[in-house]
Design an enzyme around this catalytic site. Structure first.
Site, PDB file in Angstrom:
ATOM      1  N   PHE A 228       0.865  -1.177   0.000  1.00 20.36           N
ATOM      2  CA  PHE A 228       0.000   0.000   0.000  1.00 20.36           C
ATOM      3  C   PHE A 228       0.900   1.225   0.000  1.00 20.36           C
ATOM      4  CE2 PHE A 228      -2.505   3.375   2.019  1.00 20.36           C
ATOM      5  CZ  PHE A 228      -3.603   3.375   1.172  1.00 20.36           C
TER       6      PHE A 228
ATOM      7  N   ASP B 236       9.312   2.284   1.436  1.00 21.59           N
ATOM      8  CA  ASP B 236       8.138   2.975   1.963  1.00 21.59           C
ATOM      9  C   ASP B 236       8.039   2.632   3.450  1.00 21.59           C
ATOM     10  OD1 ASP B 236       5.688   3.867   2.787  1.00 21.59           O
ATOM     11  OD2 ASP B 236       4.546   3.022   1.117  1.00 21.59           O
TER      12      ASP B 236
ATOM     13  N   LYS C 142       2.859   9.264   8.582  1.00 24.61           N
ATOM     14  CA  LYS C 142       2.176   8.719   9.764  1.00 24.61           C
ATOM     15  C   LYS C 142       2.803   9.191  11.097  1.00 24.61           C
ATOM     16  CE  LYS C 142      -0.748   5.250   7.799  1.00 24.61           C
ATOM     17  NZ  LYS C 142      -0.496   4.570   6.524  1.00 24.61           N
TER      18      LYS C 142
HETATM   19  C1  LIG Z   1      -0.747   4.883   5.093  1.00 22.00           C
HETATM   20  C2  LIG Z   1       0.294   4.524   4.115  1.00 22.00           C
HETATM   21  C3  LIG Z   1       0.505   5.279   2.951  1.00 22.00           C
HETATM   22  C4  LIG Z   1      -0.389   6.420   2.552  1.00 22.00           C
HETATM   23  O1  LIG Z   1      -0.412   7.437   3.504  1.00 22.00           O
HETATM   24  P1  LIG Z   1      -1.560   8.570   3.429  1.00 22.00           P
HETATM   25  O2  LIG Z   1      -1.093   9.562   4.463  1.00 22.00           O
HETATM   26  O3  LIG Z   1      -2.853   7.922   3.754  1.00 22.00           O
HETATM   27  O4  LIG Z   1      -1.532   9.129   2.069  1.00 22.00           O
HETATM   28  C5  LIG Z   1       1.550   4.927   2.135  1.00 22.00           C
HETATM   29  N1  LIG Z   1       2.354   3.894   2.429  1.00 22.00           N
HETATM   30  C6  LIG Z   1       2.174   3.135   3.532  1.00 22.00           C
HETATM   31  C7  LIG Z   1       3.106   2.017   3.811  1.00 22.00           C
HETATM   32  C8  LIG Z   1       1.125   3.412   4.404  1.00 22.00           C
HETATM   33  O5  LIG Z   1       0.931   2.640   5.473  1.00 22.00           O
END
Ligand SMILES: *Cc1c(COP(=O)(O)O)cnc(C)c1O
Length: 412
Positions: free
Chosen positions: A148, A233, A262
């Protein structure tokens, strides 16, 4: 009947159960609860119930709710200056960038407001790097199923999840989405158009799937051998969540580029992508931008989060707590073999794989006033604040155990 509130107050009033009549766009299947206040690991609803918050706003409230040092940093900055745009130097931004670089592989940081923007920026940087290196044909990025990376058009294409792509028109090209763990496919896919490999060291939304350290090391070697950038990521697994400042430290490798968000803002929207000097060489004035990114309010909070997370002993304490939670969850699994199939995770990024639908388990947890988050692969995530107490970890395990009893009872 209470009198209708004046218009100005009405927007602030709680709106329980936003259903079809709510003015909020229906993109979330929300739980029917409104929170009014937070205290550390606890959320208090408008009806006065106390919930143990092991969702942490999906790993965002890294230091729990209403942390005094974050409140102090935000309110102090709020009295002075909120926003200037990136047309001028921003002291808090330079300070946080320097600290992130001092603590990591990176030499350069770009600040944005979310994880998707951070991933999107990392993708742009990778393409731009090869462009200025005279290899513009290198614009494809290898990514992995179950990942994701956010909800922008590029990041939904990067993750390749059909559910998130459905109905949104032509898929943005430039991604080769492989099975996680398929080493042969990875080597076979690298070609003259490959720019980078992009991966979450621990898949969060995908179900807390920890990428084996050997696989990450192999990716590092492949990137070095083929002149590719390794993009990590760490939006969810970074900022101390796994017990190291960043999850890749467990594998003893460094990336060329890393997306974070986050936890870094502790609840204030902050995202960033970090890169080595070499990887960032194409990001000249005018190539990328953000109106809000790294504004003084965001940076005041980001620096305060760093103050706490970098304090001596903080990450060791996270590791200690993770061990405690792991022991508690192992016991819960033994007690409920009819529901729990596996406990997964790294540090305080924890997943409980269940036999029943994860949504049923999540609902039962909420009924026990324990907040959790569901994930792919039939997993329920426990994402406690990094400063949750050991007593709170045990309390969460006790509530989880009661919730699993409910789930078993409803099945028999
Ligand atoms: C939550 C998340 C995103 C996206 O973050 P948003 O602030 O919702 O755009 C991207 N990569 C990872 C691994 C995530 O957990």
């Amino acid at each position: 009947m209470p009198q209708p509130a004046p218009a100005a107050n009405r927007t602030a009033a709680p709106t329980p159960n936003p259903g079809p009549s709510s003015a909020v766009m229906g993109t979330y299947a929300r739980q029917d609860v409104v929170f009014e206040r937070g205290e550390g690991s606890w959320l208090i609803s408008t009806t006065g119930e106390r919930y143990l918050d092991f969702a942490s706003g999906v790993a965002v409230n890294a230091l729990g709710h209403a942390h005094p040092r974050l409140i102090a940093a935000l309110t102090e900055q709020a009295q002075k200056l909120w926003h200037t745009s990136n047309l001028y130097r921003i002291a808090g931004q330079e300070r946080l960038a320097e600290r992130l670089c001092a603590a990591t592989f990176a030499d350069r940081v770009f600040f944005c407001n979310s994880g998707a923007e951070a991933c999107e920026g990392a993708i742009k940087l990778a393409r731009r790097y090869h462009h200025v290196s005279g290899r513009p044909e290198r614009n494809r990025i290898i990514t992995f199923k179950g990942a994701f990376h956010g909800r922008t058009l590029a990041t939904i294409a990067a993750a390749g999840n059909e559910k998130y792509l459905d109905g949104f028109g032509p898929q943005m090209p430039g991604f080769d989405v492989l099975e996680l763990g398929d080493a042969a496919a990875l080597e076979a896919t690298i070609g003259p158009e490959t720019a980078a490999i992009m991966i979450e060291p621990v898949q969060g939304e995908g179900g807390i799937r920890v990428v084996p350290p050997d696989d990450l090391r192999r990716m590092r070697e492949l990137c070095d051998a083929h002149g590719l950038l390794l993009i990590l990521d760490e939006v969810q697994c970074g900022m101390g969540r796994t017990g190291r400042l960043f999850a890749h430290e467990w594998a003893d490798i460094t990336p060329d580029v890393m997306a974070i968000a986050k936890g870094i803002g502790g609840g204030f929207p902050v995202g960033a992508f970090l890169a080595t000097e070499e990887a960032a060489k194409g990001m000249a004035p005018g190539t990328h931008g953000s109106t809000f990114g790294g504004n003084p309010l965001a940076m005041a909070v980001g620096n305060a989060v760093m103050d706490v997370v970098l304090e001596p002993g903080f990450l060791e304490a996270v590791q200690q707590k993770a061990l405690r939670l792991k022991q508690e969850l192992a016991r819960v699994k033994d007690e409920h073999p009819d529901v729990v199939t596996e406990i997964r995770g790294l540090g305080l990024l924890t997943g409980i794989r269940v036999k029943q639908p994860a949504a049923d388990v999540l609902k039962a947890c909420t009924a026990e006033r324990l907040l959790t988050v569901s994930a792919g692969d039939n997993v329920v995530r426990l994402l406690p604040p990094l400063n949750a107490t050991e007593a709170e970890l045990s309390e969460a395990a006790a509530r989880l155990s009661r919730a699993l009893e409910r789930v078993s009872a409803s099945r028999s």
